[in-house]
Design a protein around this motif. Structure first.
Motif, PDB file in Angstrom:
ATOM      1  N   ASP A  30      44.991  45.139  30.210  1.00 55.51           N
ATOM      2  CA  ASP A  30      46.378  45.576  30.143  1.00 55.51           C
ATOM      3  C   ASP A  30      46.761  46.347  31.406  1.00 55.51           C
ATOM      4  N   VAL A  31      45.852  47.173  31.897  1.00 54.65           N
ATOM      5  CA  VAL A  31      46.075  47.871  33.169  1.00 54.65           C
ATOM      6  C   VAL A  31      46.326  46.856  34.278  1.00 54.65           C
ATOM      7  N   GLU A  32      45.513  45.810  34.321  1.00 52.13           N
ATOM      8  CA  GLU A  32      45.671  44.771  35.337  1.00 52.13           C
ATOM      9  C   GLU A  32      47.023  44.073  35.222  1.00 52.13           C
ATOM     10  N   ARG A  33      47.428  43.780  33.990  1.00 47.88           N
ATOM     11  CA  ARG A  33      48.726  43.111  33.777  1.00 47.88           C
ATOM     12  C   ARG A  33      49.877  43.939  34.341  1.00 47.88           C
ATOM     13  N   ILE A  34      49.858  45.231  34.071  1.00 49.07           N
ATOM     14  CA  ILE A  34      50.969  46.096  34.496  1.00 49.07           C
ATOM     15  C   ILE A  34      51.027  46.205  36.015  1.00 49.07           C
ATOM     16  N   THR A 397      43.505  43.919  46.894  1.00 51.43           N
ATOM     17  CA  THR A 397      42.665  44.931  47.545  1.00 51.43           C
ATOM     18  C   THR A 397      42.228  46.035  46.589  1.00 51.43           C
ATOM     19  N   LEU A 398      42.703  45.999  45.351  1.00 51.28           N
ATOM     20  CA  LEU A 398      42.458  47.095  44.419  1.00 51.28           C
ATOM     21  C   LEU A 398      41.181  46.899  43.612  1.00 51.28           C
ATOM     22  N   ASP A 399      40.665  48.019  43.136  1.00 53.35           N
ATOM     23  CA  ASP A 399      39.544  48.032  42.206  1.00 53.35           C
ATOM     24  C   ASP A 399      40.118  48.418  40.842  1.00 53.35           C
ATOM     25  N   VAL A 400      40.432  47.406  40.021  1.00 53.02           N
ATOM     26  CA  VAL A 400      41.087  47.670  38.742  1.00 53.02           C
ATOM     27  C   VAL A 400      40.182  48.478  37.819  1.00 53.02           C
ATOM     28  N   GLY A 401      38.889  48.314  37.964  1.00 51.32           N
ATOM     29  CA  GLY A 401      37.959  49.122  37.184  1.00 51.32           C
ATOM     30  C   GLY A 401      38.094  50.597  37.517  1.00 51.32           C
ATOM     31  N   ASN A 402      38.264  50.904  38.797  1.00 52.65           N
ATOM     32  CA  ASN A 402      38.443  52.300  39.220  1.00 52.65           C
ATOM     33  C   ASN A 402      39.743  52.873  38.651  1.00 52.65           C
TER      34      ASN A 402
END
Length: 432
Positions: A30-34, A397-402
């Motif tokens: 969900d974080v990734e979707r937003i 370029t992002l680290d969605v886990g972070n």
């Protein structure tokens, strides 16, 4: 000793239970979707006064509605509407010692037309190679004097950034008093015996809007905890390898994603003692105007804490499971947060970049200036971040886990403040 060990074990078990809950409730997909939506090319970089920022606002409003947030008092919807006066230069002429200065070597910060034709009209300031141009620039902006600043060619790169910003004009609140004028000239001038400046502008009133929603407090509704990030960015800029969209994925779609995710988390819990305010600020990139307006709409004495979230897209210099807090030493905000994270792997650190004066360079400043324990949480390695304010700041370029782990840590660390059992000490008000 056994009692202390037992208490410590209970604390660790409690933190572990909370961590399991937050992991289930704040999901990485969900974080990734937003953040993917906010930083997509069709948002056109979310530039202030552009169709892109309107599209971003509509998306955030849709998320708030789905979550079930209420509008702030006095607003019919989630938008906090206000107007700004945009001033665009139409004529700029500068001479020094009778010699016309090329337009590329002039930058002007002024909110109205003006003319200077005698030495008494402005103070002359020489920015020599031994000075710190950034500090001199901030000092000039904060003064109330008209200034002619002569910039040594050593600072050409920074001067170009100042000129690029000034070429697009300036903005001010409708009721703002006329500002002093600053004229920046690149070059070496040993003895200035005369100068003239003719600056003409056109003004236009334009709309802006923060997007804000609340979860009313159950037992302490008149005490507020603010979670914020800014949803604007640079928009369309000079192309690099055919790409001209400054997507602003880290700056600050990551922070806005955190605000939405935290709103969803706390609405599901629905046990907050204090009223929670979730606000996506506009116009941070051109002067923090959205947060300045917001600060006028709340009683600062009722705001017990502000979690401003700015650039959490990659691991901090301290490694994974870490972030830093600006102004850590100014209140016990950070100490409270870290106490709530005992038993987890995550740690908050003081700001490792004190020379950058980050505490007063983000949206937390508008409330910190009036005494609110308002701090910015970030992971950005600002000293080596080559994508900051470029077209390269993209989702890839992002680290969605972070991002997800940082949002979860904010959720866990804020819980006693939200519950009304911890109240951070106030910060010293900014005196001018």
């Amino acid at each position: 000793m056994k009692k202390f060990l037992f208490a410590g074990a209970l604390l660790a078990l409690s933190a572990g239970a909370f961590a399991q809950d937050v992991d289930k409730m704040i999901k990485q997909d969900d974080v990734e979707r937003i953040i993917k939506t906010l930083s997509a090319d069709d948002m056109q970089g979310r530039g202030t006064f552009t169709p892109g920022i309107e599209k971003a606002a509509q998306f955030i409003e849709g998320e708030y509605k789905q979550i079930g947030l209420q509008p702030m008092e006095g607003n019919s919807g989630y938008r906090q509407n206000f107007s700004m006066i945009k001033t665009v230069p139409v004529k700029t002429e500068v001479t020094i010692n009778g010699v016309a200065i090329p337009a590329d070597n002039v930058a002007i910060a002024g909110s109205s037309a003006f003319s200077w034709n005698k030495l008494e009209d402005a103070e002359i300031v020489k920015i020599t190679p031994d000075k710190d141009l950034r500090k001199e620039y901030i000092s000039a902006l904060q003064s109330d004097k008209n200034m002619l600043l002569l910039i040594d060619p050593k600072f050409e790169a920074m001067f170009k950034r100042v000129r690029g910003r000034s070429a697009g004009g300036s903005v001010a609140f409708k009721d703002a008093p006329a500002k002093h004028a600053l004229v920046f000239v690149l070059g070496i001038f040993d003895d200035v015996k005369s100068f003239t400046v003719n600056y003409d502008v056109k003004n236009q009133e334009l709309p802006l809007f923060n997007v804000a929603g609340i979860i009313p407090g159950k037992t302490k509704p008149n005490e507020y905890v603010v979670f914020s990030g800014h949803y604007d960015h640079l928009g369309i800029i000079a192309p690099v390898k055919g790409d001209s969209i400054a997507n602003g994925a880290d700056d600050d779609a990551s922070g806005t994603t955190a605000v939405i995710s935290l709103a969803k988390y706390y609405k599901k819990l629905d046990n907050n003692a204090r009223t929670l305010v979730f606000v996506a600020f506009t116009a941070e990139e051109i002067g923090e105007y959205g947060s300045q307006y917001f600060a006028k709409t709340v009683d600062p004495e009722k705001v017990v804490a502000m979690f401003n979230i700015e650039m959490i897209g990659k691991a901090s210099k301290f490694g994974q499971n870490s972030a830093f807090i600006t102004g850590y030493e100014r209140s016990d905000f950070g100490t409270i947060l870290q106490k709530n994270l005992e038993g987890t792997a995550f740690k908050f650190y003081p700001d490792p970049y004190p020379a950058e004066d980050l505490f007063y360079r983000s949206d937390n400043a508008s409330l910190a200036k009036v005494g609110v324990p308002a701090h910015t949480i970030s992971t950005d390695q600002i000293d080596i971040d080559k994508l900051y304010h470029t077209v390269g700041d993209e989702f890839s370029t992002l680290d969605v886990g972070n991002i997800t782990s940082t949002i979860r840590a904010i959720a866990l660390s804020s819980r006693t403040i939200v519950a009304g059992t911890d109240t951070p000490t106030r910060v010293a008000k900014l005196e001018r």
